[in-house]
Design a protein around this motif. Sequence first.
Motif, PDB file in Angstrom:
ATOM      1  N   ARG A 143       0.990  -1.261   0.013  1.00 43.10           N
ATOM      2  CA  ARG A 143      -0.055  -0.100  -0.049  1.00 43.10           C
ATOM      3  C   ARG A 143       1.005   1.152   0.084  1.00 43.10           C
ATOM      4  O   ARG A 143       0.356   2.059  -0.711  1.00 43.10           O
ATOM      5  N   SER A 144       1.947   1.005   0.791  1.00 47.25           N
ATOM      6  CA  SER A 144       2.613   2.359   0.920  1.00 47.25           C
ATOM      7  C   SER A 144       3.839   2.494  -0.474  1.00 47.25           C
ATOM      8  O   SER A 144       4.090   3.792  -0.830  1.00 47.25           O
ATOM      9  N   HIS A 145       3.636   1.552  -1.320  1.00 43.05           N
ATOM     10  CA  HIS A 145       4.455   1.806  -2.546  1.00 43.05           C
ATOM     11  C   HIS A 145       3.589   1.586  -3.728  1.00 43.05           C
ATOM     12  O   HIS A 145       3.969   1.345  -4.900  1.00 43.05           O
ATOM     13  N   GLY A 146       2.343   2.306  -3.649  1.00 40.37           N
ATOM     14  CA  GLY A 146       1.443   2.294  -4.805  1.00 40.37           C
ATOM     15  C   GLY A 146       0.448   1.238  -4.930  1.00 40.37           C
ATOM     16  O   GLY A 146      -0.355   1.316  -6.122  1.00 40.37           O
ATOM     17  N   PHE A 147       0.392   0.291  -4.409  1.00 47.71           N
ATOM     18  CA  PHE A 147      -0.517  -0.790  -4.568  1.00 47.71           C
ATOM     19  C   PHE A 147      -1.968  -0.384  -4.177  1.00 47.71           C
ATOM     20  O   PHE A 147      -2.021   0.027  -3.095  1.00 47.71           O
ATOM     21  N   LYS A 148      -3.149  -0.429  -4.999  1.00 50.14           N
ATOM     22  CA  LYS A 148      -4.445  -0.311  -4.419  1.00 50.14           C
ATOM     23  C   LYS A 148      -5.029  -1.303  -4.519  1.00 50.14           C
ATOM     24  O   LYS A 148      -5.576  -1.782  -5.710  1.00 50.14           O
TER      25      LYS A 148
END
Length: 82
Positions: free
Chosen positions: A76-81
């Motif tokens: 999540r913190s590296h762009g995964f949604k």
Amino acid sequence: MSPQERADFIADIAAAMRAGATDTALSDDEQRWVRMAIQREAQSIEFRKAIIEKSLGSLLWAIFIGIGYLALDFLRSHGFKP
């Protein structure tokens, strides 16, 4: 102590042990109590083993869930949604 005295001494001890064996036999109630005490101890050991097994299993599940949570937080913190 001579060999003859030693043999007599051993014979006396053996005779005393044989005579004492009949005097120290357990009654039926005492034998039942001993069996129940042995069974209770065996159950206690099995219960202890079960608690240890369940505790270790729970610990492994907690570690697995924690690693999953950390992986999801990292993604999540590296762009995964999701």
